[in-house]
Each structure stands twice: as C-alpha cells, then as structure tokens.
Design a protein around this motif. Structure first.
Motif, PDB file in Angstrom:
ATOM      1  N   ASP A  66       0.820  -1.225   0.000  1.00 41.73           N
ATOM      2  CA  ASP A  66       0.000   0.000   0.000  1.00 41.73           C
ATOM      3  C   ASP A  66       0.848   1.267   0.000  1.00 41.73           C
ATOM      4  O   ASP A  66       0.403   2.312  -0.445  1.00 41.73           O
ATOM      5  CB  ASP A  66      -0.871   0.042   1.270  1.00 41.73           C
TER       6      ASP A  66
ATOM      7  N   TYR B 138       0.400   5.145   9.576  1.00 39.85           N
ATOM      8  CA  TYR B 138      -0.596   4.749   8.566  1.00 39.85           C
ATOM      9  C   TYR B 138      -1.142   3.353   8.867  1.00 39.85           C
ATOM     10  O   TYR B 138      -2.342   3.100   8.722  1.00 39.85           O
ATOM     11  CB  TYR B 138       0.028   4.759   7.166  1.00 39.85           C
TER      12      TYR B 138
ATOM     13  N   SER C 298      -3.351   3.384  12.097  1.00 37.42           N
ATOM     14  CA  SER C 298      -4.656   4.045  11.967  1.00 37.42           C
ATOM     15  C   SER C 298      -5.639   3.198  11.164  1.00 37.42           C
ATOM     16  O   SER C 298      -6.816   3.543  11.059  1.00 37.42           O
ATOM     17  CB  SER C 298      -4.486   5.400  11.264  1.00 37.42           C
TER      18      SER C 298
ATOM     19  N   THR D 195      -5.489   2.844   7.956  1.00 35.68           N
ATOM     20  CA  THR D 195      -5.595   3.374   6.599  1.00 35.68           C
ATOM     21  C   THR D 195      -4.921   2.456   5.589  1.00 35.68           C
ATOM     22  O   THR D 195      -5.339   2.348   4.439  1.00 35.68           O
ATOM     23  CB  THR D 195      -4.872   4.754   6.504  1.00 35.68           C
TER      24      THR D 195
END
Ligand code: ACO
Length: 330
Positions: free
Chosen positions: A72, A122, A125, A127
């Motif tokens: 990602d 990231y 969280s 995400t």
C-alpha cells in the motif's frame, strides 16, 4: 505494526582506506582508529539510487513473501535522490507495486527510523495494511573527494524493511522518540548553492545545485554521544525496559567509537552492538536497515528478539525506536 521482511543492496565496487590514501592525504591507521571504517562501497554508472533502493525493496518483498500488489505504501528515506521531485515513485514503478503510494522522506541519517515510525502511523490508523520502508543514500555524489575530513566517512547503500498492520500481540514497534534541533543545522549540511543568474532586467533567478557535504565532526560527535544515550534512556524508561532485556543495539553506523560509547553507557556488552561500518562506512539513511538485514540473514537476529535502535545526524535530527523483530509469517 509487525516487521516481517528485510532486504539490502550495495554497489559492487569497494574502496579500501589504503586505496583512498592514493587520492587524498589520509591513511588506513587514522581512519581505522578514529572511526572503525576499513572500506566503503561506491555506486557505479549502472547503480543509481533508484536501482539500489529497488533491489533492497525487492529483497524485502521476497523475504516477506509478498507480491508487489500487496504493497500500500512505499516510503523512501534519502538525502541523495535521483530526482528532487521524488525517487520513491521510480522505485514503485520498478517493483510494479501498482497500488502503492510512494514518496520520499528526508531526515539524513535519522531518515530510516523517521520513515519507519511514519509508516507505523498509517498502519496503526487502519488506513493501510502493508508498507515497504527503504533507507537509501548515495552520498559519494555529494562528498568533496579532496576533503579528507569528510570523504573517508561515507559510502553508498540501501536497506529495506517490510512492515504490516497486526494485532497488539505481534506489535514490533514498542515505542519511539523523534527530535530535531535546527539551531544546530550548520554542524552538518548539504546545502543549496547561493548562486543567482540574471533573468530579466534587475531580476535574477537562483540556479539549482548543492555544495558538497560540510561537517563540524567534533560537534557532531559530541552531539551523538550526548543525545543518543539520552533519547534511548528516555525510551527504555517510558517502555519499562531494562537494558538487560535487550538482545541488540541497532544504531546508526557512523563511527565505532560512538557505538562503543553508547553501549558502555548502558553497560551492554560490545558483542550485542550490531556493527558493519568497517565494510560500508556511513551509508546515511541506509545504515540501520542494511545492518538489520545482514544480522537477520546470518541468524544473529532471531524472531522475537528485542532491539533498541537509534538514528542521528544532519538536521540536526535524532530518534530512537524499540523494535521486536518478527520475520516472515507463513
Ligand atoms: N586522515 C588523516 N588525518 C585527518 C583526516 C583524515 N581522513 N581527517 C582529519 N584529519 C586530521 C585533522 O586535520 C586534524 O589534524 P590537526 O590536529 O593537525 O589539525 C586531526 O586529524 C584531528 O581531526 P579531528 O577532526 O579533531 O578528528 P576527530 O578525532 O574529531 O575525528 C571524526 C573526526 C572521525 C569525523 C569524528 O569527529 C566523528 O566521527 N564525528 C562524528 C561524525 C558523525 O557521526 N556523523 C554522523 C552524521 S552523518 C549524517 O547525518 C549524514
């Protein structure tokens, strides 16, 4: 965040201290006794930063058992990009990691730790799920090869770690600290040249280009031996960790004397201080993942081991992280 893979890449060509003394007024004994460095790798024409960073990241991908489409986020910590607009997208393109967002992060020798901590935010969280964090530098581009006080110190290289979101029981980033002190920025710089050219009438425009690395070695040395133990102490205290619980110290590889001083401060045996700067010198953002990869692949660092890591350098910037290595999951 779990640390599930690592990889590294260094240029093919190595220059020993003896060879360097043919170019600049230095000698093997001075370099070895003051720094511990014996050789450094220097990137050749076919070994761009993109190439080294991509090789390191591909190795971390393979080690983690991921496919490029699993990624990602790609964070590239570097101070010597191939492209000032960003080199991470080139790495993303080379890997074929089509889903990943990729960008650079600059914090000199603290860059890899800062990028690892950034990636954790990231992943923590929710995400993003999987990230490749790369530290890569080619400071051979930016040293003045006639300045013996700096050119003997640096080398080129890249290292990468694959990290993924996980449950609390697998968490590999147990705590961290980050600091900057711009008031001491002048101690170590790779600064834009102050060169302006006529543009139109009275107007001028600044020309791009950087002056070679300039460093006040003694000030940086004093900074490192004061701040690294202090930030590590703070981190160990905050996480309730005794130095005896640590398996390894994984420090930025700038100078063996700094590594030894930090170990002595915590009464940690020197055999638990990971060190490969004899072979590679200071590869800036690359030193920590390059060292970790070597120690994981030769079996010193085992799944479950606890590592106290610290990066420090230009900015001035410094940071620390308490890490638990997990390794590839089946
Ligand atoms: N070969 C031979 N002699 C040398 C060399 C050399 N390569 N370099 C300097 N000297 C001489 C100097 O001219 C000086 O000579 P003099 O006494 O006749 O004037 C003498 O050696 C001592 O020089 P110092 O600079 O005082 O040497 P010092 O013991 O401080 O060691 C060093 C220098 C190794 C650079 C040390 O200060 C150091 O490691 N500093 C920290 C660097 C660092 O950690 N950087 C990390 C951040 S990197 C980043 O962020 C990109």
């Amino acid at each position: 965040m779990a640390l599930v893979g690592c990889g590294s890449a260094v240029p093919a060509a190595s220059i020993t201290n003896q060879q360097l003394s043919e170019r600049v007024d230095t000698n093997d004994e001075w370099i070895r006794t003051r720094t511990g460095i014996r050789a450094r790798r220097i990137a050749g024409p076919s070994e761009s930063l993109t190439c080294l960073a991509s090789r390191a990241a591909q190795a971390a991908l393979d080690h983690a058992g991921w496919s490029p489409d699993d990624v990602d986020l790609i964070l590239l910590a570097t101070s010597s990009p191939d492209d000032l607009f960003g080199t991470a997208p080139r790495v993303q393109g080379t890997l074929g990691a089509r889903r990943a967002v990729a960008f650079d992060l600059t914090a000199a020798c603290s860059g890899f730790l800062f990028a690892l901590i950034t990636a954790s935010q990231y992943l923590g969280s929710g995400t993003m799920k999987r990230a490749l964090v790369i530290g890569a530098d080619q400071l051979s581009r930016w040293v003045d090869w006639d300045d013996r006080s700096t050119c003997v110190l640096f080398g080129d290289g890249a290292g990468s770690v694959a990290v993924e979101a996980c449950g609390a029981q697998d968490n590999g980033l147990l705590g961290f600290r980050m600091r900057s002190d711009g008031s001491r920025n002048g101690c170590l710089t790779l600064a834009q040249l102050d060169k302006h050219a006529p543009l139109l009438g009275e107007l001028t425009a600044q020309r791009g280009g950087f002056a070679p690395i300039q460093m006040n070695g003694q000030e940086v040395y004093k900074f490192a031996v004061r701040e690294v133990p202090a930030i590590l102490s703070e981190l160990l205290e905050a996480t309730g960790t005794a130095p005896e619980q640590l398996d390894w110290l994984l420090l930025h590889q700038a100078n063996q004397r700094i590594l030894d001083a930090v170990a002595d401060r915590f009464a940690i045996d020197h055999s638990q201080v990971l060190s490969n700067l004899a072979l590679y010198g200071n590869t800036s953002a690359a030193t920590i993942p390059l060292m970790l990869d070597e120690a994981v692949k030769d079996g010193r660092v085992q799944p479950g081991h606890l590592l106290a890591s610290s990066g420090f350098g230009a900015g001035l910037s410094w940071g620390a992280a308490l890490l638990r290595w997990q390794g590839p999951t089946d």
